[in-house]
Design an enzyme around this catalytic site. Structure first.
Site, PDB file in Angstrom:
ATOM      1  N   GLY A  15       0.785  -1.228   0.000  1.00 44.48           N
ATOM      2  CA  GLY A  15       0.000   0.000   0.000  1.00 44.48           C
ATOM      3  C   GLY A  15       0.817   1.278   0.000  1.00 44.48           C
ATOM      4  NE  ARG A  68     -12.391 -12.374 -13.399  1.00 48.23           N
ATOM      5  CZ  ARG A  68     -11.809 -12.373 -14.592  1.00 48.23           C
ATOM      6  NH1 ARG A  68     -10.563 -12.744 -14.708  1.00 48.23           N
ATOM      7  NH2 ARG A  68     -12.473 -12.007 -15.657  1.00 48.23           N
ATOM      8  CG  MET A  93      -1.016  -8.360  -6.319  1.00 49.40           C
ATOM      9  SD  MET A  93      -0.089  -7.615  -7.676  1.00 49.40           S
ATOM     10  CE  MET A  93       0.816  -9.055  -8.225  1.00 49.40           C
ATOM     11  CG  HIS A 112       2.070  -2.308 -15.240  1.00 46.40           C
ATOM     12  ND1 HIS A 112       1.803  -3.517 -14.642  1.00 46.40           N
ATOM     13  CD2 HIS A 112       3.078  -2.531 -16.128  1.00 46.40           C
ATOM     14  CE1 HIS A 112       2.611  -4.436 -15.151  1.00 46.40           C
ATOM     15  NE2 HIS A 112       3.389  -3.871 -16.051  1.00 46.40           N
ATOM     16  CD  GLU A 146      -6.275  -6.083 -24.809  1.00 48.96           C
ATOM     17  OE1 GLU A 146      -5.025  -6.181 -24.838  1.00 48.96           O
ATOM     18  OE2 GLU A 146      -6.923  -5.512 -25.689  1.00 48.96           O
ATOM     19  CG  LEU A 147      -2.696  -8.197 -17.300  1.00 46.82           C
ATOM     20  CD1 LEU A 147      -3.230  -8.008 -15.890  1.00 46.82           C
ATOM     21  CD2 LEU A 147      -1.862  -9.465 -17.399  1.00 46.82           C
ATOM     22  CD  GLU A 177       4.815   1.982  -9.059  1.00 45.50           C
ATOM     23  OE1 GLU A 177       3.844   1.773  -8.319  1.00 45.50           O
ATOM     24  OE2 GLU A 177       5.574   1.062  -9.429  1.00 45.50           O
TER      25      GLU A 177
HETATM   26  C1  GRF Z   1       3.430  -1.194  -7.527  1.00 46.69           C
HETATM   27  O1  GRF Z   1       4.684  -1.459  -8.088  1.00 46.69           O
HETATM   28  C2  GRF Z   1       2.403  -1.014  -8.600  1.00 46.69           C
HETATM   29  O2  GRF Z   1       2.905  -0.455  -9.774  1.00 46.69           O
HETATM   30  C3  GRF Z   1       1.979  -2.426  -8.867  1.00 46.69           C
HETATM   31  O3  GRF Z   1       1.970  -3.037  -7.605  1.00 46.69           O
HETATM   32  C4  GRF Z   1       2.895  -2.369  -6.741  1.00 46.69           C
HETATM   33  C5  GRF Z   1       2.132  -1.951  -5.532  1.00 46.69           C
HETATM   34  O4  GRF Z   1       2.963  -1.410  -4.540  1.00 46.69           O
HETATM   35  N1  GRF Z   1       0.723  -2.474  -9.566  1.00 46.69           N
HETATM   36  P1  GRF Z   1       2.325  -0.790  -3.211  1.00 46.69           P
HETATM   37  O5  GRF Z   1       1.458  -1.885  -2.608  1.00 46.69           O
HETATM   38  O6  GRF Z   1       1.537   0.408  -3.597  1.00 46.69           O
HETATM   39  O7  GRF Z   1       3.503  -0.473  -2.346  1.00 46.69           O
END
Ligand code: GRF
Length: 229
Positions: A15, A68, A93, A112, A146-147, A177
């Protein structure tokens, strides 16, 4: 200022992106309000972060649902109850299905850790390190069926160095990020994001008559060019 955008965050792990969104809201840089944090995993550290900031959170485990689709539907129901108008996938995930995507059209964002469309899927940082690229980075995009795919809102690039392996690259990407996700969300909160007729995301200027100003270098070359080139 307009009313804060009500959002929900879905996660499965640490997180740190949730934390960055919270921090940007608390600093007044992001005009949003987190209505709910959802995790599919009861052990996700992100849940503690939500609790620390008195943000409502729920564990909705796929183990409790027959399919799902039903799991997705349970999440959508919770999100709609809270009045969330946008959904941020932040290290969530699990794949989300068609019905979920269409419940929030162009209102689900994902981050991502690669420069999409390169390296979708699991462990994008390792994929980039293995491919020997000179740059990788992170992408925030609207989610489609799509993924790791959909209209790209913002990307940030970081250099990758030969032989350094996954970890230093992953750290550089994660730090970026934490800057680009809140920025993308603020554009959404300010109603400045559109998806055009070609399916591409467009950022509107912040005043109707002003042009977008790009006063940062728009070109990165790694290894650096030598003098004269
Ligand atoms: C990040 O690298 C994000 O890009 C990917 O999952 C990771 C999550 O990291 N989708 P966090 O849980 O926010 O630390």
């Amino acid at each position: 200022m307009s009313r804060p955008l009500p959002i929900a965050v879905l996660l499965s792990g640490g997180g740190s992106n949730l934390q960055s969104i919270i921090d940007h809201i608390e600093k007044g840089l992001l005009n949003a309000c987190i209505k709910l944090v959802v995790s599919n995993d009861p052990l996700a550290k992100g849940l503690e972060r939500a609790r620390k900031h008195a943000i409502p959170s729920r564990v909705i485990s796929p183990l409790e649902y027959a399919s799902r689709e039903r799991h997705d539907a349970a999440i959508v129901e919770q999100l709609q109850k809270t009045g969330a108008e946008a959904v941020c996938l932040a290290g969530y995930m699990r794949l989300i299905g068609k019905a979920f995507v269409h419940s929030f059209p162009n209102r689900i964002l994902n981050i991502h850790p690669s420069l999409l469309p390169a390296f979708p899927g699991l462990d994008a940082q390792q994929q980039a390190a293995d491919a020997g690229v000179s740059f990788s980075g992170a992408t925030v995009h609207f989610v489609d069926e799509e993924l790791d795919h959909g209209p790209i809102i913002i990307q940030g690039a970081v250099p990758a160095y030969p032989g350094e392996g996954r970890e230093p690259l992953a750290r550089r990407i994660l730090a970026l990020e934490h800057r680009i996700y809140p920025q993308a969300l603020q554009w959404l909160a300010a109603d400045r994001m559109r998806v055009d007729e070609h399916g591409l995301a467009r950022l509107l200027p912040d005043e109707p008559r002003s042009a977008l100003r790009l006063d940062q270098p728009a070109c990165l070359v790694n290894p650096p060019l030598e003098t004269g080139f």
